[in-house]
Design an enzyme around this catalytic site. Structure first.
Site, mmCIF file in Angstrom:
data_model
loop_
_atom_site.group_PDB
_atom_site.id
_atom_site.type_symbol
_atom_site.label_atom_id
_atom_site.label_comp_id
_atom_site.label_asym_id
_atom_site.label_seq_id
_atom_site.Cartn_x
_atom_site.Cartn_y
_atom_site.Cartn_z
ATOM 1 N N HIS A 20 0.662 11.802 -1.768
ATOM 2 C CA HIS A 20 0.117 10.991 -0.442
ATOM 3 C C HIS A 20 -0.761 9.667 -1.044
ATOM 4 O O HIS A 20 -1.349 9.646 -2.119
ATOM 5 C CB HIS A 20 -0.322 11.777 0.458
ATOM 6 C CG HIS A 20 -1.945 12.498 0.137
ATOM 7 N ND1 HIS A 20 -1.829 13.281 -0.907
ATOM 8 C CD2 HIS A 20 -3.289 12.053 0.369
ATOM 9 C CE1 HIS A 20 -3.306 13.656 -1.157
ATOM 10 N NE2 HIS A 20 -4.267 12.711 -0.461
ATOM 11 N N ASP A 52 -4.237 8.085 0.659
ATOM 12 C CA ASP A 52 -5.128 8.597 1.675
ATOM 13 C C ASP A 52 -5.154 7.841 3.117
ATOM 14 O O ASP A 52 -5.015 6.675 3.026
ATOM 15 C CB ASP A 52 -6.447 8.251 1.195
ATOM 16 C CG ASP A 52 -6.945 9.458 0.358
ATOM 17 O OD1 ASP A 52 -6.159 10.775 0.315
ATOM 18 O OD2 ASP A 52 -7.615 9.406 -0.922
ATOM 19 N N HIS A 101 -1.574 9.957 -4.739
ATOM 20 C CA HIS A 101 -2.012 10.976 -5.563
ATOM 21 C C HIS A 101 -1.771 12.230 -5.055
ATOM 22 O O HIS A 101 -0.973 12.663 -4.212
ATOM 23 C CB HIS A 101 -3.454 10.593 -5.650
ATOM 24 C CG HIS A 101 -4.281 10.789 -4.601
ATOM 25 N ND1 HIS A 101 -4.235 9.750 -3.682
ATOM 26 C CD2 HIS A 101 -5.085 11.707 -4.008
ATOM 27 C CE1 HIS A 101 -4.972 10.187 -2.513
ATOM 28 N NE2 HIS A 101 -5.461 11.338 -2.681
ATOM 29 N N ARG A 132 -16.030 13.237 -1.876
ATOM 30 C CA ARG A 132 -15.153 11.918 -1.695
ATOM 31 C C ARG A 132 -15.675 10.989 -0.778
ATOM 32 O O ARG A 132 -16.103 11.419 0.374
ATOM 33 C CB ARG A 132 -13.762 12.274 -1.531
ATOM 34 C CG ARG A 132 -12.811 11.124 -1.419
ATOM 35 C CD ARG A 132 -11.589 11.458 -1.071
ATOM 36 N NE ARG A 132 -11.190 10.960 0.327
ATOM 37 C CZ ARG A 132 -10.122 11.412 1.007
ATOM 38 N NH1 ARG A 132 -9.285 12.032 0.528
ATOM 39 N NH2 ARG A 132 -9.895 10.928 2.339
#
Ligand code: SIN
Length: 281
Positions: free
Chosen positions: A101, A103, A257, A272
């Site tokens: 995907h 993000d 990623h 994150r």
């Protein structure tokens, strides 16, 4: 030219580089910032090792690159809502981000980049894969490139965060919302021009792209599947093996990623921050 104290060591010819000589817990001089930013644009994902970062340090680092996003469906740290704690406990089966995907392409204004910091990782397993979407686009025939040039695609969180979606599954230490059918859909160009480098790249992904605008899902599927196959070709990827204190910073405008889920029974704890971006064009 990198700043004198900064070494950039590529991980593969097309994507990924390790940056050596930067302490991310300290404010960066403009010279070091420029070197890091150049490496980010050239290699699309950059890695740092052996960093000691508090949540405040990570937020300050992220803010150097732009304003920070607060995830609409996953609860951030109570003390620092801009930080997502991505945790797989030994009892969890499904990890977060365990499929290719980009993000949050489901937003009207998707995010620029993500900075993921490793707090605790298994001795082996839990690597993250990255794929360069400029390289994927460049590999297409001229005919397909020109057909895609006029196409837009519909992105939404409906599947990934819907009742059966992997991101919405219950995890011992993460809280995410299950979205309904009324979740918004946004249209983005299939071929995105990078706002900083001007390079073209594919901007569709299996997690959030539902169909081409004006096409049915059944009509879209064969061409989307073909693009997804190209986008994850091994030659366009790199793989990062985490260690505690490592940080990866990837460019969601041109990188996919995939967090591998091959460490059942062990704990992996990451933090994150996600930097806001601009509307794809
Ligand atoms: C993510 O998709 O942001 C998670 C990546 C990872 O945990 O490696």
């Amino acid at each position: 030219m990198p700043a004198p104290s900064v070494t950039v060591r590529p991980l593969s010819p097309v994507i990924g580089a390790e940056i050596i000589g930067v302490d991310l817990s300290k404010p960066m001089s403009n010279e070091v910032f420029d070197a890091v930013h150049r490496a980010f644009l050239k290699h699309h994902v950059i890695f740092f090792r052996d960093q000691i970062l508090t949540p405040d340090d990570q937020i300050a680092l992220g803010r150097r690159f732009g304003s920070l996003n607060i995830h609409p469906y996953v609860r951030g740290m109570s003390s620092h809502p801009e930080i997502l704690e991505i945790i797989k406990e030994p009892s969890d089966r499904i990890n977060f981000g365990g499929g290719w995907h980009s993000d949050m392409s489901f937003l009207e204004t998707p995010v620029l980049g993500s900075m993921l910091y490793a707090v605790e990782v298994p001795d082996v397993g839990g690597d993250t894969l990255f794929a360069n979407q400029h390289a994927a686009y460049d590999s297409l025939s001229d005919g397909l490139k020109s057909a895609l040039g006029g196409l837009k695609a519909i992105h939404s969180a409906a599947e990934e965060y819907g009742l059966k979606g992997p991101s919405a599954q219950k995890r011992a230490s993460m809280e995410s919302e299950v979205v309904g059918d009324d979740v918004p859909e946004y249209e983005h160009p299939v071929v995105r021009t990078h706002p900083e480098t001007g390079r073209k790249g594919l901007y569709v992904n299996p997690a959030f792209t539902l169909r081409f605008a004006g096409w049915s899902r059944a009509e879209s599927r064969p061409l989307l599947n073909h693009l997804f196959e190209v986008s994850k070709r091994e030659a366009f990827t790199c793989r990062f093996r985490w260690s505690p204190g490592a940080l990866a910073f990837w460019d969601n405008r041109c990188v996919w990623h995939y967090a591998l889920n091959d460490y059942h029974g062990e704990r992996r704890h990451m933090r994150r921050v996600t930097i806001n971006g601009d509307r794809p064009h």
